[in-house]
Design a protein around this motif. Structure first.
Motif, PDB file in Angstrom:
ATOM      1  N   VAL A 153       7.174  -0.936  -2.621  1.00 28.77           N
ATOM      2  CA  VAL A 153       6.385  -2.821  -1.780  1.00 28.77           C
ATOM      3  C   VAL A 153       6.573  -3.801  -2.789  1.00 28.77           C
ATOM      4  O   VAL A 153       5.647  -3.809  -4.054  1.00 28.77           O
ATOM      5  CB  VAL A 153       5.216  -1.940  -1.263  1.00 28.77           C
ATOM      6  CG1 VAL A 153       4.537  -2.373  -0.419  1.00 28.77           C
ATOM      7  CG2 VAL A 153       4.954  -0.605  -1.242  1.00 28.77           C
ATOM      8  N   THR A 161      -1.124  -0.031   1.480  1.00 25.29           N
ATOM      9  CA  THR A 161      -1.141   0.511  -0.679  1.00 25.29           C
ATOM     10  C   THR A 161      -2.467   1.031  -0.775  1.00 25.29           C
ATOM     11  O   THR A 161      -2.860   0.982  -1.270  1.00 25.29           O
ATOM     12  CB  THR A 161      -0.738  -0.496  -1.760  1.00 25.29           C
ATOM     13  OG1 THR A 161      -1.520  -2.256  -0.995  1.00 25.29           O
ATOM     14  CG2 THR A 161       0.822  -1.101  -1.411  1.00 25.29           C
ATOM     15  N   PHE A 211      -0.174  -5.833   3.626  1.00 31.25           N
ATOM     16  CA  PHE A 211       0.435  -5.087   2.283  1.00 31.25           C
ATOM     17  C   PHE A 211      -0.742  -4.454   1.666  1.00 31.25           C
ATOM     18  O   PHE A 211      -0.548  -3.265   0.930  1.00 31.25           O
ATOM     19  CB  PHE A 211       1.037  -6.058   0.758  1.00 31.25           C
ATOM     20  CG  PHE A 211       1.107  -6.245  -0.032  1.00 31.25           C
ATOM     21  CD1 PHE A 211       3.091  -6.042  -0.294  1.00 31.25           C
ATOM     22  CD2 PHE A 211       0.518  -5.687  -0.924  1.00 31.25           C
ATOM     23  CE1 PHE A 211       3.493  -5.441  -1.707  1.00 31.25           C
ATOM     24  CE2 PHE A 211       1.019  -4.759  -2.292  1.00 31.25           C
ATOM     25  CZ  PHE A 211       2.572  -4.955  -2.276  1.00 31.25           C
ATOM     26  N   ASN A 212      -2.306  -4.921   1.704  1.00 32.52           N
ATOM     27  CA  ASN A 212      -2.883  -4.166   0.953  1.00 32.52           C
ATOM     28  C   ASN A 212      -3.816  -3.265   1.484  1.00 32.52           C
ATOM     29  O   ASN A 212      -3.951  -1.980   1.250  1.00 32.52           O
ATOM     30  CB  ASN A 212      -3.977  -5.005  -0.059  1.00 32.52           C
ATOM     31  CG  ASN A 212      -3.855  -6.139  -0.358  1.00 32.52           C
ATOM     32  OD1 ASN A 212      -2.944  -5.581  -1.388  1.00 32.52           O
ATOM     33  ND2 ASN A 212      -4.328  -7.407  -0.619  1.00 32.52           N
ATOM     34  N   ILE A 243       4.021   5.213  -4.009  1.00 33.36           N
ATOM     35  CA  ILE A 243       4.261   4.187  -3.606  1.00 33.36           C
ATOM     36  C   ILE A 243       3.956   3.658  -4.065  1.00 33.36           C
ATOM     37  O   ILE A 243       2.836   3.654  -5.073  1.00 33.36           O
ATOM     38  CB  ILE A 243       3.344   3.686  -1.695  1.00 33.36           C
ATOM     39  CG1 ILE A 243       3.927   4.522  -0.185  1.00 33.36           C
ATOM     40  CG2 ILE A 243       3.909   2.125  -1.427  1.00 33.36           C
ATOM     41  CD1 ILE A 243       3.281   4.181   0.682  1.00 33.36           C
ATOM     42  N   GLN A 266      -6.918   4.619  -3.312  1.00 31.33           N
ATOM     43  CA  GLN A 266      -4.931   3.474  -3.619  1.00 31.33           C
ATOM     44  C   GLN A 266      -4.307   4.168  -4.843  1.00 31.33           C
ATOM     45  O   GLN A 266      -2.622   4.643  -4.129  1.00 31.33           O
ATOM     46  CB  GLN A 266      -5.762   2.171  -5.010  1.00 31.33           C
ATOM     47  CG  GLN A 266      -4.988   1.591  -4.576  1.00 31.33           C
ATOM     48  CD  GLN A 266      -5.379  -0.074  -5.253  1.00 31.33           C
ATOM     49  OE1 GLN A 266      -6.927  -0.241  -5.446  1.00 31.33           O
ATOM     50  NE2 GLN A 266      -4.339  -0.798  -5.705  1.00 31.33           N
ATOM     51  N   ALA A 323       7.124  -0.555 -12.027  1.00 35.33           N
ATOM     52  CA  ALA A 323       6.758   0.480 -10.500  1.00 35.33           C
ATOM     53  C   ALA A 323       8.198   1.326 -11.198  1.00 35.33           C
ATOM     54  O   ALA A 323       8.023   2.389 -10.232  1.00 35.33           O
ATOM     55  CB  ALA A 323       6.959  -1.337  -9.401  1.00 35.33           C
ATOM     56  N   ASP A 364       5.146  -8.105  -3.038  1.00 35.01           N
ATOM     57  CA  ASP A 364       4.203  -8.642  -2.848  1.00 35.01           C
ATOM     58  C   ASP A 364       5.049 -10.320  -3.389  1.00 35.01           C
ATOM     59  O   ASP A 364       4.738 -10.260  -4.949  1.00 35.01           O
ATOM     60  CB  ASP A 364       2.961  -8.889  -3.300  1.00 35.01           C
ATOM     61  CG  ASP A 364       2.264  -9.433  -2.217  1.00 35.01           C
ATOM     62  OD1 ASP A 364       2.454 -10.454  -1.733  1.00 35.01           O
ATOM     63  OD2 ASP A 364       0.733  -9.806  -1.660  1.00 35.01           O
ATOM     64  N   SER A 402      -3.648   0.700  -8.837  1.00 31.62           N
ATOM     65  CA  SER A 402      -2.129   0.805  -8.057  1.00 31.62           C
ATOM     66  C   SER A 402      -1.523   1.794  -9.461  1.00 31.62           C
ATOM     67  O   SER A 402      -0.213   2.100  -8.830  1.00 31.62           O
ATOM     68  CB  SER A 402      -2.368  -0.508  -8.420  1.00 31.62           C
ATOM     69  OG  SER A 402      -1.507  -0.934  -9.651  1.00 31.62           O
ATOM     70  N   ARG A 406       3.811   0.200  -6.326  1.00 23.77           N
ATOM     71  CA  ARG A 406       3.395  -1.978  -5.804  1.00 23.77           C
ATOM     72  C   ARG A 406       3.518  -2.976  -7.032  1.00 23.77           C
ATOM     73  O   ARG A 406       3.809  -2.620  -8.080  1.00 23.77           O
ATOM     74  CB  ARG A 406       2.624  -1.641  -4.935  1.00 23.77           C
ATOM     75  CG  ARG A 406       1.175  -2.322  -6.422  1.00 23.77           C
ATOM     76  CD  ARG A 406      -0.044  -2.629  -5.357  1.00 23.77           C
ATOM     77  NE  ARG A 406       0.002  -3.968  -5.400  1.00 23.77           N
ATOM     78  CZ  ARG A 406      -1.297  -4.436  -4.080  1.00 23.77           C
ATOM     79  NH1 ARG A 406      -2.210  -3.943  -3.955  1.00 23.77           N
ATOM     80  NH2 ARG A 406      -1.314  -5.557  -4.281  1.00 23.77           N
ATOM     81  N   THR A 407       3.512  -4.079  -6.858  1.00 22.89           N
ATOM     82  CA  THR A 407       3.987  -5.503  -7.361  1.00 22.89           C
ATOM     83  C   THR A 407       3.239  -6.495  -7.177  1.00 22.89           C
ATOM     84  O   THR A 407       2.379  -6.294  -5.768  1.00 22.89           O
ATOM     85  CB  THR A 407       5.007  -6.325  -7.602  1.00 22.89           C
ATOM     86  OG1 THR A 407       5.308  -6.891  -6.958  1.00 22.89           O
ATOM     87  CG2 THR A 407       5.810  -5.067  -8.307  1.00 22.89           C
TER      88      THR A 407
END
Lengths: 237, 347, 589
Positions: free
Chosen positions: C510, C388, C384-385, C418, C410, C501, C512, C196, C420-421
């Protein structure tokens, strides 16, 4: 004497304190609910009650100190958890999952057979699918199987973690009906829910957990009319 | 290579492959239930063969000393744990399960060793004597670190294997042994002489694999073992103790290892350190089955046996190199079929 | 211990080491040489195991490759030992490359098990190759020569060995404090985290594995010329366990642990060989192995961190000077507000019989905060997954800035902008706040392993540090950048993830469930931060459960329930939607 009495309970993950100074009690035959936002520590509280997480404080089940007992011994004593992610035996059949539910008193064969019939009676869908593997079930069926497996253990105190999670309203209604019906069989329930309205309508007593602490508690039918609670959890009805 | 030779090699290979099948299934069983890759498993097999050989020559097998030593250690550890937990009520059962039960076969052996026994009795006694080894090692070595990562458990397991080989030398001595053949009879099939022993070996592998399968499918304990393998937390939540299912897995797997040792002892000369190589060949089979799939594991172990048999015909010096090189294409195939990124974070 | 004290001690230790030929006898010098040679292998294992989380029982085989390469080239072919060195390096690295390429995509224990198998294969190969002297080995390996000087005496070899050891140690230290080294240190956080961040986990593992093999090969070459004789025995699998033991006894999380372990094991072995025969008459080498294995097991049971773990508080805490005046890292152009940024089109994902996301479509425009809400278990996190790249949809399409990313890995999605957290925070607890945020800058920087080890990356590193500190300050964690991330309370750990991020200079952020577990004031601060980010034209997708938090913050909302999209619109509209109230707000009346 309360069935379960928790006093000044602390649960820590490493350095992070997830539950702080929580006290609550459950009387025999009662349905008690703990509501609160995600991350408030509800699941942590249940995990500590069943013994999956270590905790500091007092925890008495019918006056006996629970904290010396391992998870399996608590199950044998009659405390059964239906966790948030169900923890089913995915690669095994529905029937095997149910049979294993009765593992803690496997020698009572006749009783278990009666119990199995009773579970199939409550959840006819499980009877239809008894040969199917658990991981091929739909979300609602999985929840039924998780509840059914827990009932096979002849619980005296059932710990339910978000039983409505991911389920269509119709099934949620059915699940809550079943939870309410447990009261007649003498099983006590500790219900952790984000669906606050449904939970408070089913329960006798409610507690509100926020960032690890109990911030409000009382009879469920009082809480359900609490204006602050309505604003936060019950939506603008 | 003529087809006759090929057939003979294939039959030889299937016979040794059948022995590896038993060991490989044991590996998968222990790993699935306890997450331990039990490297010394091949040693258990070799120790059974050495025990059987000692009984044949009416000597006291070194296994007795080994089991007695392990039982004493495990008892001490469990007693310490009981006393620390101030659980004094547990002491009698500790003494019974960790001291008395493992010492029963030792005592039997003590009284019986001098006398002449029939072959089945010798086999039964040998098997009985090695059964406590793996469960006791589990208590002594793995129980204190049951929560550790698979890699740490594997490292401990490797170290344990070397300790056990050293102990093997102390208890059994450096001599190689080969036991009497199970039978001298042979049958003629399609113009070839196939010894009855080969049939017995393959037959036992089939019978015991089937028994294991039936145990898993039909008994509650078998289901509890499977449940632990599928979902440890789920198993605990219905009251299944991982320590108990772990012990059961070790006992069952030890039966398989013991039988494989009995089957292999008349076929080849066994030394105190022969177990590692059997174990490793069986491992190749288990890896073909990805350490989870019993039928594929069995096929893989058979394949290893056959390959080994042909390899020793082509070039006996490079036999091991050829067999272990089989791992590379297998791993490559596994690696290419890995789907979505699996997550195995530590800490 | 302060930094000055530490420097002084290091210098003193170095002086003692360099001067040792003047006060130690020849036998002690030989021991010291072997400590260096073995420690080099253990150093590779520290990088591999302690840092990278991989396990190899087969390092002895790489030592063997290096030793045989050196011995074959110099003793049998008559080449200079330096040709042997080249051969040792090339061979050990290429074998590691092939073996790693095959095994490193699989779970950890597959690598470990295969190392046993090929460790054995290589051992048998050495023993059976006529060209390598079979089990008799190769004798009369010539000494290494530096011009006319032949390194024969142990003190002469000492300087060569320890020069190489210190260089390897220095290069490893530099590496760990660089872009690639941080990627290595992140590996233990799991593939999901590493990928990620736009880091190629497989490549990083492979590189680490090759470095470990390189050190082992080097050690083998030194061994051949130190011992002047090679045979298969010292490269058996159980010796591989000895190396692992050195790394773990010393403490596999610190580089210096390798040499502490090597010294401890070598000296103890030496004294066991001296005293064991006195205690147990006729005891053989096997008893030595038993004793060692048992010590090792007890150690792993009781003391998983190794020796260094009890003294690690003595090491100075990591600290860097950060120059804030450097030119900032270049930023990517952000799209015009209002442009379509992300489109999900009929995305579906099933798990067995469970449809977690059922043909969901929505778009996200540049410069807006879009809330994706729904009750627990509605399929938000799965969605979400899917967006991403952590999961692949069974059907449907995801388009980001005009590019189809439905099946992109990913890390490509991360590189495309993009960031993410995670719902369950994934930070590296043993790394500092600054290093955690520096991980985020990975796709924006380019330095590789070599420039990291040779310190050619300092200009870029300074830029990255300044950027990381800026992001830490932006989220309100700028006051203690060198604190370990694991010491933060949960709420701050979430914020740290956001800083990480942001350090990636994302187009779309993005998040979560960023508000889960936060206190009221923390939520307030988080909302303010997100609003200020929006004012800088950053687009944000917020997956949330907490209605209150979402309502005041977002521009538009998409509501999911049991896998389907049930509503989309402005916060007020959504709030009044009967279906939403029924399904989401607890309407069971």
């Amino acid at each position: 004497m309360s069935l379960l009495a928790i006093r000044s309970l602390d649960v820590c993950y490493g350095k992070v304190e997830a539950v702080r100074q929580v006290s609550l009690s459950i009387e025999a035959g009662q349905i008690v609910t703990v509501i609160g936002p995600n991350g408030a520590g509800k699941t942590t509280l249940l995990a500590a009650t069943i013994g999956l997480l270590p905790s500091v404080g007092e925890m008495l089940f019918e006056g006996h100190d629970l904290r010396r007992l391992q998870v399996e011994a608590r199950v044998e004593a009659g405390i059964v958890l239906v966790p948030e992610n169900r923890e089913l035996f995915g690669d095994m059949s529905v029937a095997d999952n149910l049979v294993l539910g009765a593992y803690s008193h496997r020698h009572d064969r006749a009783g278990n057979r009666r119990n199995l019939d009773d579970v199939y009676h409550r959840f006819p869908r499980l009877l239809e699918r008894r040969q199917q593997k658990a991981n091929t079930l739909s979300g609602g069926e999985r929840q039924m199987l998780a509840l059914g497996r827990a009932l096979m253990a002849k619980p005296r105190l059932l710990l339910l973690d978000e039983p409505s999670l991911g389920l269509a309203p119709l099934i949620v209604r059915e699940i809550f009906k079943i939870i309410a019906s447990l009261r007649e069989t003498g099983v006590s329930v500790l219900l952790v829910e984000q669906n606050a309205r449904a939970a408070l309508e089913t329960a006798d007593v409610g507690y509100v957990l926020e960032t690890g602490e109990i911030v409000n508690s009382g009879p469920a039918d009082t809480l359900i009319h609490d204006p602050k609670l309505i604003a936060t959890y019950l939506g603008g009805h | 290579m003529s087809s006759d030779i090929a057939a003979i090699l294939a039959i030889d290979g299937i016979a040794s492959g059948a022995i590896y099948v038993l060991i490989a299934i044991g590996f998968v069983l222990i790993f699935a239930v306890t997450r331990v890759i039990f490297v010394p498993f091949g040693d258990i097999s070799a120790f059974t063969a050495l025990t059987l050989a000692a009984l044949e020559t009416q000597r006291l097998p070194g296994t007795m000393g080994l089991v007695a030593m392990l039982a004493a250690m495990a008892t001490l550890m469990q007693l310490t744990a009981d006393i620390r937990a101030s659980d004094l009520k547990a002491i009698p059962s500790t003494l019974f399960f960790y001291l008395v039960v493992p010492l029963v076969p030792v005592a039997l052996m003590w009284f019986a060793a001098g006398s002449v026994m029939s072959m089945p009795v010798r086999m039964g006694l040998s098997l009985l004597l090695v059964l406590p080894i793996a469960p006791l090692l589990d208590r002594i070595v793995f129980r204190p670190i049951a929560d550790a990562s698979v890699l740490l458990l594997l490292t401990v397991s490797m170290a344990l294997h070397f300790a056990l080989v050293g102990l093997g030398l102390m208890f059994f001595g450096p001599e190689g042994v080969r036991t009497q053949p199970l039978t001298d009879a042979s049958w003629e099939i399609a113009g070839m002489q196939v010894s009855l022993q080969t049939f017995l070996i393959v037959g036992s592998a089939v019978v015991f694999s089937t028994l294991l399968y039936a145990f898993f499918e039909l008994t509650l304990t078998g289901k509890a073992l499977r449940a632990t393998a599928v979902n440890r937390t789920g198993a605990r939540l219905v009251g299944i103790r991982p320590a108990y299912t772990g012990t059961m897995a070790y006992v069952l797997a030890s039966i398989l290892a013991g039988i494989s040792g009995i089957l292999i002892s008349p076929v080849t000369t066994i030394f105190y350190d022969s177990g590692f190589l059997f174990g490793l060949r069986a491992f190749v089979g288990a890896i073909i089955g990805a350490m989870v799939n019993y039928p594929v594991t069995a096929l893989g172990a058979l394949l290893v046996g056959v390959l080994e048999s042909f390899a020793s015909f082509w070039s006996s010096a490079f036999k091991e190199v050829i067999v272990f090189s089989l791992l590379l294409p297998v791993l490559l195939w596994r690696s290419l079929s890995v789907g979505e990124v699996e997550d195995e974070a530590e800490e | 211990m302060s930094k000055t004290q530490f420097r002084f001690l290091t210098l003193a230790a170095l002086f003692l080491l360099v001067a040792s030929p003047f006060y130690l006898n020849a036998f002690s010098m030989t021991l010291l040489n072997y400590i260096g040679v073995y420690g080099l292998v253990a150093l590779g294992l520290v990088l591999l195991t302690g840092i990278g989380g991989m396990m190899s029982f087969g390092q002895a085989a790489f030592v063997g490759i290096g030793a045989y390469a050196g011995a074959w080239a110099s003793a049998l072919q008559g080449y200079s030992p330096w040709v042997g060195l080249m051969l040792a390096i090339v061979l050990s690295c290429s074998v590691a490359l092939v073996l790693g390429a095959i095994t490193l995509r699989l779970g950890g224990h597959f690598l470990a098990l295969s190392t046993v198998a090929w460790g054995l294969s290589i051992f048998f190969l050495f023993g059976n190759l006529d060209g390598l002297g079979n089990y008799n080995g190769i004798a009369n390996v010539p000494p290494i020569s530096l011009g006319p000087l032949k390194l024969v005496a142990s003190w002469q070899m000492f300087y060569l060995i320890w020069a190489i050891v210190l260089l390897a140690l220095l290069a490893s230290r530099n590496l760990l404090d660089s872009r690639s080294g941080r990627a290595m240190r992140a590996l233990r956080g799991g593939n999901l985290l590493v990928e990620s961040l736009g880091i190629n986990a497989f490549f990083t593992r492979l590189a680490t594995f090759v470095i470990a093999a390189l050190f082992a090969g080097l050690s083998g070459w030194l061994y051949a010329h130190l011992n002047r004789f090679v045979s298969p025995a010292p490269f058996e699998v159980h010796v591989g366990i000895d190396y692992l033991m050195m790394a773990m006894v010393g403490g596999a999380t610190e580089l210096i642990g390798a040499f502490i372990g090597s010294a401890l094991v070598t000296l103890t072995k030496n004294s066991i060989q001296d005293y064991l025969p006195m205690i147990a008459k006729g005891a053989s080498g096997q008893l030595e192995i038993v004793v060692f294995s048992i010590v090792f097991i007890v150690l792993l049971q009781r003391w998983r961190g190794g020796l260094i773990s009890i003294s690690s508080h003595l090491l100075p805490s990591p600290h860097h000077d950060i120059d804030r005046t450097v030119t900032p890292l270049s930023r990517r152009p952000l799209p015009q507000p209002g442009e379509v940024l992300l489109t999900a089109d009929q995305v579906e994902r099933r798990f067995g019989g469970l449809v977690a996301v059922d043909k969901v479509s929505f778009t996200l425009n540049a410069g807006e905060i879009l809330g994706l809400i729904g009750p627990n278990g509605a399929g938000k996190s799965t969605m979400f997954n899917l967006l991403t790249g952590a999961l692949r949809p069974n059907s449907g399409r995801v388009v980001f800035q005009g590019r189809d990313i439905t099946h992109a890995p990913q890390r490509e999605i991360a590189k495309a902008g993009i960031a993410r957290t995670f719902q369950h925070v994934k930070i590296r607890p043993k790394m500092t706040l600054l290093d955690n945020v520096l991980l985020g800058t990975h796709p924006r920087t380019t330095s590789g392993f070599f420039s990291g080890a040779l310190r050619l990356d300092r200009a870029e590193e300074a830029q990255a540090r300044a950027e990381a500190l800026r992001q830490l300050q932006r989220v309100g964690l700028g006051d203690k950048p060198f604190e370990l991330a694991g010491n933060l309370p949960l709420g701050n750990q979430r914020v740290l993830e956001i800083a990480r991020a942001l350090a990636a200079d994302p187009v779309l952020l993005v998040l979560d469930e960023p508000a889960a577990g936060l206190r009221r004031q923390e939520k307030q601060a988080l909302a303010e931060l997100l609003q200020s980010l929006r004012s800088e034209n950053l687009s944000i997708l917020l997956v949330e459960h907490d209605m209150e938090f979402v309502m005041g913050l977002v521009d538009r909302i998409v509501v999911m329930n049991f896998g389907c999209k049930i509503c989309e619109g402005l916060p007020l509209e959504v709030r009044q939607d009967a279906q939403v109230q029924d399904a989401y707000l607890g309407g069971l009346v």
